[in-house]
Design an enzyme around this catalytic site. Structure first.
Site, PDB file in Angstrom:
ATOM      1  N   ASP A   1      38.155  -4.292   6.182  1.00 11.47           N
ATOM      2  CA  ASP A   1      37.875  -5.634   6.710  1.00 11.47           C
ATOM      3  C   ASP A   1      38.773  -5.845   7.926  1.00 11.47           C
ATOM      4  OD1 ASP A   1      36.802  -8.261   6.862  1.00 11.47           O
ATOM      5  OD2 ASP A   1      38.506  -9.070   5.763  1.00 11.47           O
ATOM      6  N   SER A   2      38.551  -6.961   8.610  1.00  9.91           N
ATOM      7  CA  SER A   2      39.413  -7.298   9.743  1.00  9.91           C
ATOM      8  C   SER A   2      40.731  -7.916   9.261  1.00  9.91           C
ATOM      9  CB  SER A   2      38.693  -8.299  10.643  1.00  9.91           C
ATOM     10  OG  SER A   2      38.303  -9.423   9.865  1.00  9.91           O
TER      11      SER A   2
ATOM     12  N   GLY B   1      35.080 -12.182  14.396  1.00 10.67           N
ATOM     13  CA  GLY B   1      34.054 -13.177  14.716  1.00 10.67           C
ATOM     14  C   GLY B   1      34.050 -13.610  16.173  1.00 10.67           C
TER      15      GLY B   1
ATOM     16  N   CYS C   1      33.008  -6.683   5.208  1.00  7.61           N
ATOM     17  CA  CYS C   1      33.078  -7.659   6.300  1.00  7.61           C
ATOM     18  C   CYS C   1      31.677  -7.838   6.866  1.00  7.61           C
ATOM     19  CB  CYS C   1      34.029  -7.133   7.381  1.00  7.61           C
ATOM     20  SG  CYS C   1      34.092  -8.159   8.863  1.00  7.61           S
ATOM     21  N   ASN C   2      31.176  -9.047   6.806  1.00  6.61           N
ATOM     22  CA  ASN C   2      29.826  -9.331   7.321  1.00  6.61           C
ATOM     23  C   ASN C   2      29.765  -9.161   8.835  1.00  6.61           C
ATOM     24  OD1 ASN C   2      28.132 -11.040   5.016  1.00  6.61           O
ATOM     25  ND2 ASN C   2      30.328 -11.205   4.799  1.00  6.61           N
ATOM     26  N   THR C   3      30.804  -9.631   9.500  1.00  3.62           N
ATOM     27  CA  THR C   3      30.822  -9.602  10.968  1.00  3.62           C
ATOM     28  C   THR C   3      30.746  -8.165  11.468  1.00  3.62           C
ATOM     29  OG1 THR C   3      32.306 -11.494  10.741  1.00  3.62           O
ATOM     30  CG2 THR C   3      32.026 -10.604  12.946  1.00  3.62           C
TER      31      THR C   3
ATOM     32  N   CYS D   1      31.032 -14.534   4.810  1.00  2.00           N
ATOM     33  CA  CYS D   1      32.255 -13.945   5.361  1.00  2.00           C
ATOM     34  C   CYS D   1      33.143 -13.702   4.146  1.00  2.00           C
ATOM     35  CB  CYS D   1      32.932 -14.908   6.331  1.00  2.00           C
ATOM     36  SG  CYS D   1      34.616 -14.407   6.788  1.00  2.00           S
ATOM     37  N   THR D   2      33.672 -12.503   4.042  1.00  2.00           N
ATOM     38  CA  THR D   2      34.395 -12.140   2.815  1.00  2.00           C
ATOM     39  C   THR D   2      35.715 -12.902   2.654  1.00  2.00           C
ATOM     40  OG1 THR D   2      35.232 -10.213   4.018  1.00  2.00           O
ATOM     41  CG2 THR D   2      33.355  -9.872   2.546  1.00  2.00           C
ATOM     42  N   HIS D   3      36.162 -13.552   3.700  1.00  2.00           N
ATOM     43  CA  HIS D   3      37.365 -14.384   3.570  1.00  2.00           C
ATOM     44  C   HIS D   3      37.096 -15.666   2.771  1.00  2.00           C
ATOM     45  CE1 HIS D   3      39.063 -11.962   6.825  1.00  2.00           C
ATOM     46  NE2 HIS D   3      40.220 -12.597   6.683  1.00  2.00           N
TER      47      HIS D   3
HETATM   48  N1  DGL Z   1      35.903 -11.083   6.749  1.00  3.32           N
HETATM   49  C1  DGL Z   1      35.057 -11.058   7.910  1.00  3.32           C
HETATM   50  C2  DGL Z   1      33.580 -11.241   7.511  1.00  3.32           C
HETATM   51  O1  DGL Z   1      33.185 -11.016   6.382  1.00  3.32           O
HETATM   52  C3  DGL Z   1      35.324 -11.952   9.078  1.00  3.32           C
HETATM   53  C4  DGL Z   1      36.655 -12.350   9.582  1.00  3.32           C
HETATM   54  C5  DGL Z   1      36.802 -12.209  11.092  1.00  3.32           C
HETATM   55  O2  DGL Z   1      36.301 -13.026  11.881  1.00  3.32           O
HETATM   56  O3  DGL Z   1      37.421 -11.227  11.462  1.00  3.32           O
HETATM   57  O4  DGL Z   1      32.763 -11.561   8.344  1.00  3.32           O
END
Ligand code: DGL
Length: 262
Positions: free
Chosen positions: A8-9, A41, A72-74, A187-189
């Protein structure tokens, strides 16, 4: 035995790691946070794509994973196809907005997808809506601050509830007597903040967190043997910097912070 790499980021992928650990507790994990490039993002697509393809070359060489989960979706909505093409011998599991399950489950037909501005812009996300949610009213909500708020919350245990309320407010729409009944956490966060979101939401909705489904998918792609080697689970931060607060969080997830191998 080869480890499972979760990427992930930032700390968001930990929401997937904790689910996968339940299903595959005997495996070794390498958690990689590309914190040097956070937030994903906010990146322009061509630059992020180039960055990710190069970074994964290094990660695959360094850790030789059995499977890589892009938690991470992004990142997934942009790069999963390019990564599969660039590294055809690797197994990648992506994380994309849970639009299909939301469309199947909604009663009102009004669904919100809460994501980063990057995920909201992606053609991949638009295609999911066209393919699976044609009959629904889908409101795409790009939040510039929630991922960062989740990072702060995980480190400091504090979150500004007014800020959370402002970020989720556009998800709640009411039209022709129908209102949003599902919010997709794309978003996984965000699952780390879901209790606060629930608290400040204008009305109750279902919040869809895809972590368990991603973990199940990953589990189905790996073998059954246990990793009996002595290796411990590690976390790698691309910035090379992990402060005390984040080390504590990772310790809670059973991860020791290691400097990146190149
Ligand atoms: N955790 C990331 C996601 O699922 C996004 C966080 C970011 O913007 O880096 O999209």
């Amino acid at each position: 035995m080869k480890p499972i790499l979760i990427f992930d980021s930032g700390v968001g992928g930990l929401t997937v790691l904790r689910e996968l650990r339940v299903l595959a507790p005997d495996r070794r994990y390498v958690y990689v946070a590309d914190d040097a490039a956070f937030p994903y993002g906010a990146w322009e697509e061509p630059a992020l794509l180039k960055h990710m393809v190069a970074l994964f070359g290094d990660l695959i060489r360094a850790y030789e994973p059995e499977i890589t989960v892009i938690a991470c979706n992004t990142a997934s909505t942009l790069a999963i196809n390019a990564l599969r093409e660039a590294y055809p011998n690797e197994i990648f599991v992506g994380t994309v907005p849970a639009i299909k399950p939301a469309a199947e489950r909604t009663r009102s037909g009004v669904v919100a997808v809460l994501a980063t501005p990057g995920t909201v812009k992606r053609q991949y996300t638009r295609d999911l809506i066209r393919d699976y949610a044609e009959r629904c009213h889908v409101r795409l909500v790009g939040s510039s601050h929630l991922a960062k708020l989740a990072e702060v919350y995980m480190r400091e245990g504090f979150v500004d509830e007014d800020a959370v309320a402002a970020e989720i407010a556009p998800c709640f729409i009411e039209a022709d007597g129908k209102r949003t009944d599902i919010v997709v956490l794309a978003c996984t966060h965000y699952p780390f903040l879901v209790n606060r979101m629930r608290k400040v939401a204008p009305w109750p909705v279902d919040w869809i967190d895809p972590a368990e489904a991603i973990a199940r998918r990953a589990r189905s792609l790996i073998g059954d043997e246990a990793d009996t080697g002595a290796g411990e689970d590690i976390a790698v931060f691309t910035s090379g910097i992990a402060d005390q607060a984040i080390r504590r969080v990772l310790k809670g997830f059973g991860l020791r912070v290691e400097t990146r191998r190149d």
